[in-house]
Design a protein around this motif. Structure first.
Motif, PDB file in Angstrom:
ATOM      1  N   THR A   1      -4.900   6.771  -2.855  1.00 54.69           N
ATOM      2  CA  THR A   1      -5.803   7.919  -2.830  1.00 54.69           C
ATOM      3  C   THR A   1      -4.964   9.177  -2.671  1.00 54.69           C
ATOM      4  O   THR A   1      -4.062   9.219  -1.830  1.00 54.69           O
ATOM      5  N   THR A   2      -5.249  10.199  -3.464  1.00 57.45           N
ATOM      6  CA  THR A   2      -4.471  11.431  -3.405  1.00 57.45           C
ATOM      7  C   THR A   2      -5.314  12.579  -2.871  1.00 57.45           C
ATOM      8  O   THR A   2      -6.535  12.595  -2.978  1.00 57.45           O
ATOM      9  N   ASP A   3      -4.628  13.562  -2.303  1.00 56.82           N
ATOM     10  CA  ASP A   3      -5.251  14.753  -1.730  1.00 56.82           C
ATOM     11  C   ASP A   3      -4.170  15.815  -1.670  1.00 56.82           C
ATOM     12  O   ASP A   3      -3.183  15.665  -0.943  1.00 56.82           O
ATOM     13  N   VAL A   4      -4.314  16.870  -2.450  1.00 58.61           N
ATOM     14  CA  VAL A   4      -3.258  17.877  -2.557  1.00 58.61           C
ATOM     15  C   VAL A   4      -3.885  19.264  -2.677  1.00 58.61           C
ATOM     16  O   VAL A   4      -4.891  19.443  -3.357  1.00 58.61           O
TER      17      VAL A   4
ATOM     18  N   HIS B   1      -6.349   4.005   1.785  1.00 58.35           N
ATOM     19  CA  HIS B   1      -5.714   3.437   0.591  1.00 58.35           C
ATOM     20  C   HIS B   1      -6.802   2.984  -0.374  1.00 58.35           C
ATOM     21  O   HIS B   1      -7.458   1.961  -0.149  1.00 58.35           O
ATOM     22  N   PHE B   2      -6.990   3.737  -1.455  1.00 57.51           N
ATOM     23  CA  PHE B   2      -8.123   3.544  -2.359  1.00 57.51           C
ATOM     24  C   PHE B   2      -9.393   3.350  -1.534  1.00 57.51           C
ATOM     25  O   PHE B   2     -10.154   2.423  -1.706  1.00 57.51           O
ATOM     26  N   LEU B   3      -9.548   4.278  -0.589  1.00 55.33           N
ATOM     27  CA  LEU B   3     -10.719   4.302   0.286  1.00 55.33           C
ATOM     28  C   LEU B   3     -11.044   5.759   0.603  1.00 55.33           C
ATOM     29  O   LEU B   3     -10.696   6.646  -0.169  1.00 55.33           O
ATOM     30  N   ASN B   4     -11.669   6.015   1.708  1.00 54.48           N
ATOM     31  CA  ASN B   4     -12.067   7.371   2.044  1.00 54.48           C
ATOM     32  C   ASN B   4     -10.850   8.277   2.180  1.00 54.48           C
ATOM     33  O   ASN B   4      -9.850   7.900   2.791  1.00 54.48           O
TER      34      ASN B   4
ATOM     35  N   GLU C   1       0.827  -1.207   0.000  1.00 51.07           N
ATOM     36  CA  GLU C   1       0.000   0.000   0.000  1.00 51.07           C
ATOM     37  C   GLU C   1       0.862   1.259   0.000  1.00 51.07           C
ATOM     38  O   GLU C   1       0.544   2.241  -0.695  1.00 51.07           O
ATOM     39  N   VAL C   2       1.952   1.254   0.760  1.00 45.30           N
ATOM     40  CA  VAL C   2       2.851   2.408   0.786  1.00 45.30           C
ATOM     41  C   VAL C   2       3.414   2.682  -0.595  1.00 45.30           C
ATOM     42  O   VAL C   2       3.452   3.828  -1.063  1.00 45.30           O
TER      43      VAL C   2
END
Length: 645
Positions: A451-454, A520-523, A352-353
């Motif tokens: 999952t990304t958040d930027v 990880h490919f989740l919320n 996952e990392v």
């Protein structure tokens, strides 16, 4: 991204699946019954109908609590569960409504003060949680309501832990919580959308890194340690993680409606029969019994009777489980505590990392292409609004490998709108992006491997000294978290002040947490850890493998907003010493996108901070350049933005 609300644009890109298109259509229809995000909706008729039901003998309550969450305590509910938004007109993701025969109160936090002020009509009183002398919605019930008040709640959407605390504080007042047989908002919501039943699919082991059989075995070992007869799993992302399944029943979150119960003998999964197919059955194999979703509470009643009758050890129920779950099993038969699945899920395995690393590199390609395109458009005098540019970013992301949709609605905010922490542009009512204003873009995507958040803040013209100084203070706070080294056992509550210290030097601050867990490919938001001043964060030490955002900000009301956000991963640190034999930790950043140098006041940076920025940009350039040869405009832009300070 800080627990954002929804944004709906009229377009649906080709990247969306059929089920996502259907959800987008339903959500658009729902919003059509409400005013745009910048206007209030008239709630008089809705409140009148609700109050009429409250007074009927079947219910006979003097107050009704309407929280944001659904029966699974989801941050993002499906459209059919957006009861608080329907009854109040306020569409932010966090808040709770309390309605009495004469008044209506909406509780929310600092992220949504400005939005709520615009969306609530004259029927409502805004309760700004976090400000002095403003109670939480729970405290309001025993501090502000009269004695002997019957308070109606839907037991499926109020947590058992909240209900227990509230009831204990109501007892001296001879008031009580009343579990209603029907949700009163549902009874007045005549055009309520149906519950989604989209497809469910397995997540391949090459992305998950651990089979569902191994995860179930780990959970059973935890049950034995805690001497529990069963574990009830009610959170949708926990169910999805435990069984290595994904779906699309809730926008932006690859989850599906389900409950699970694990006993020493069997794993039980409760699903809508319409969502069960041969692929799913084959994936689960003989290790899991599948039951109809609607049979969950009857199963719990039988399980509770079995535990009580035979005096078996009790069942573990998560602290975000509903009052209805505890009532079905019997309070004497359960222990309410943090779900062990949440703790397992928060620590990512090495597969996952690596997925986080690779998905963020690909995501960085889309971001660089987008910002290079946007700069060129604005320099050429092209007029584009906040929704149009957000759609272009989604278009670039949709071209990436393993893309499965956005991880939350893009916050695309120019000028004063950036000061609204979770601004939600509407296609028919949003601002034109201007070169002479700060532009804040908070966005993310769902990929099979992460999952990304930027968040990045840009100025495509000439920033003012005030803007540059504020941006630099935010950057210094961001660097302080990224570069932190700390002993095992340290919580995000302890290090939150690292991010605020540079801002405090100028008498500045921000009204949100510094970081949240990332699935990880989740919320895009997950617990139990985080970086912030919420006391709950002090109960969960940061551990190697945890993912968290690093996103300090500053917001000048009515003028501009600034936020810089990367996703970072907790890793083991090698230090010259090891005081107390604790072992030490550090962060690895995986987000790859330039930070605008022209907004930096270099005179404020220490040598170490300047070196950090140059080193970060060198890393971004090295990792993204090989993937941008097909877009020379973006490559040239990247090379310029990643040059030394």
């Amino acid at each position: 991204m800080l627990f954002a609300g929804l944004r709906v644009c009229s377009r649906v890109t080709q990247s969306l699946s059929c089920s996502a298109r259907q959800q987008a259509t339903l959500r658009t229809r729902f919003l059509a019954t409400m005013a745009p995000a910048t206007q209030a909706v008239n709630t008089s008729e809705r409140l009148q109908a609700l109050r009429k039901l409250m007074s009927k003998p079947d219910y006979n309550v003097a107050a009704v609590v309407v929280p944001s969450e659904d029966q699974h305590y989801s941050e993002y509910p499906a459209t059919c569960d957006e009861r608080r938004a329907f009854i109040s007109g306020f569409t932010g993701s966090a808040g709770c409504a309390i309605i009495t025969p004469t008044d209506a109160f909406l509780f929310t936090d600092g992220r949504y003060f400005l939005q709520a002020e615009k969306q609530l009509d004259r029927n409502w009183t805004l309760m700004k949680q976090g400000l002095p002398d403003v109670p939480t919605w729970q405290e309001f019930l025993w501090k502000k309501l009269p004695k002997c008040t019957r308070i109606g709640v839907d037991p499926t959407i109020v947590t058992a832990s909240d209900a227990d605390t509230i009831q204990k504080n109501l007892e001296p007042l001879e008031s009580q919580l009343v579990s209603l047989k029907h949700n009163l908002v549902d009874l007045v919501w005549t055009n309520r959308p149906p519950r989604p039943t989209n497809g469910i699919y397995p997540l391949d082991l090459k992305y998950a890194g651990e089979s569902h059989v191994q995860k179930i075995t780990r959970l059973r070992e935890e049950m034995r340690k805690k001497e529990m007869h069963a574990v009830v799993v009610n959170m949708l992302d926990e169910v999805a993680w435990l069984f290595n399944l994904r779906g699309s029943d809730i926008d932006y979150n690859p989850v599906f409606f389900a409950y699970a119960v694990l006993t020493p003998e069997k794993a039980h999964l409760f699903l809508n029969p319409a969502q069960i197919d041969d692929t799913l059955r084959e994936h689960l194999g003989g290790h899991v019994d599948i039951h109809p979703y609607d049979s969950f509470f009857s199963y719990l009643r039988e399980l509770g009777a079995e535990i009580g009758l035979h005096k078996k050890s009790r069942a573990l129920v998560g602290d975000k489980a509903s009052l209805a779950i505890v009532e079905a099993m019997g309070a004497d038969n359960v222990v309410v505590a943090r779900s062990p699945v949440a703790d397992f899920k928060a620590v990512k395995n090495e597969t996952e990392v690596e997925g986080f690393r690779q998905s963020h590199i690909r995501d960085g390609v889309a971001l660089v292409r987008y910002f290079a395109w946007l700069e060129e458009q604005l320099n050429n005098g092209v007029e584009l609004n906040e929704c149009q540019v957000a759609d272009q970013l989604e278009h670039y992301r949709a071209e990436l490998d393993f893309f499965r949709g956005l991880s939350f609605p893009t916050i695309s905010a120019t000028g004063p709108n950036g000061a609204i922490i979770h601004y939600q542009p509407e296609p028919n009512d949003c601002a034109i992006v201007r070169r002479d204003q700060i532009y804040l873009c908070d966005s993310g995507a769902q990929f099979l491997d992460g999952t990304t958040d930027v968040t990045r803040t840009w100025h495509f013209g000439t920033a003012t000294p005030e803007e540059r100084r504020a941006f630099t203070r935010v950057l210094q706070g961001h660097i302080a978290i990224d570069a932190a080294v700390f002993p095992n056992g340290t919580t995000g509550y302890v290090i939150d002040s690292f991010a605020r210290r540079p801002l405090w030097e100028d008498g500045l601050d921000f009204r949100h947490g510094t970081g949240h867990g990332v699935g990880h490919f989740l919320n895009v938001h997950e617990g139990p850890h985080g970086i912030g001043v919420r006391i709950a964060y002090n109960s969960t030490p940061l551990k190697s493998g945890m993912t968290v955002s690093d996103e300090p900000g500053y917001y000048a009301d009515g003028r501009f907003g600034i936020r810089i956000e990367n996703v970072i991963i907790v890793r083991e640190a090698k230090t010259p010493n090891n005081f107390g034999e604790k072992g030490y930790l550090k962060f690895e950043h995986v987000t790859m996108c330039p930070i605008q140098k022209s907004l930096v006041d270099a005179s404020l940076l220490s040598p170490k901070e300047g070196s950090w920025l140059d080193s970060y940009h060198a890393e971004v350039l090295e990792k993204l350049s090989p993937l941008l040869h097909a877009d020379q405009r973006a490559l040239a832009w990247l090379q310029r933005e990643c040059s030394p300070l």
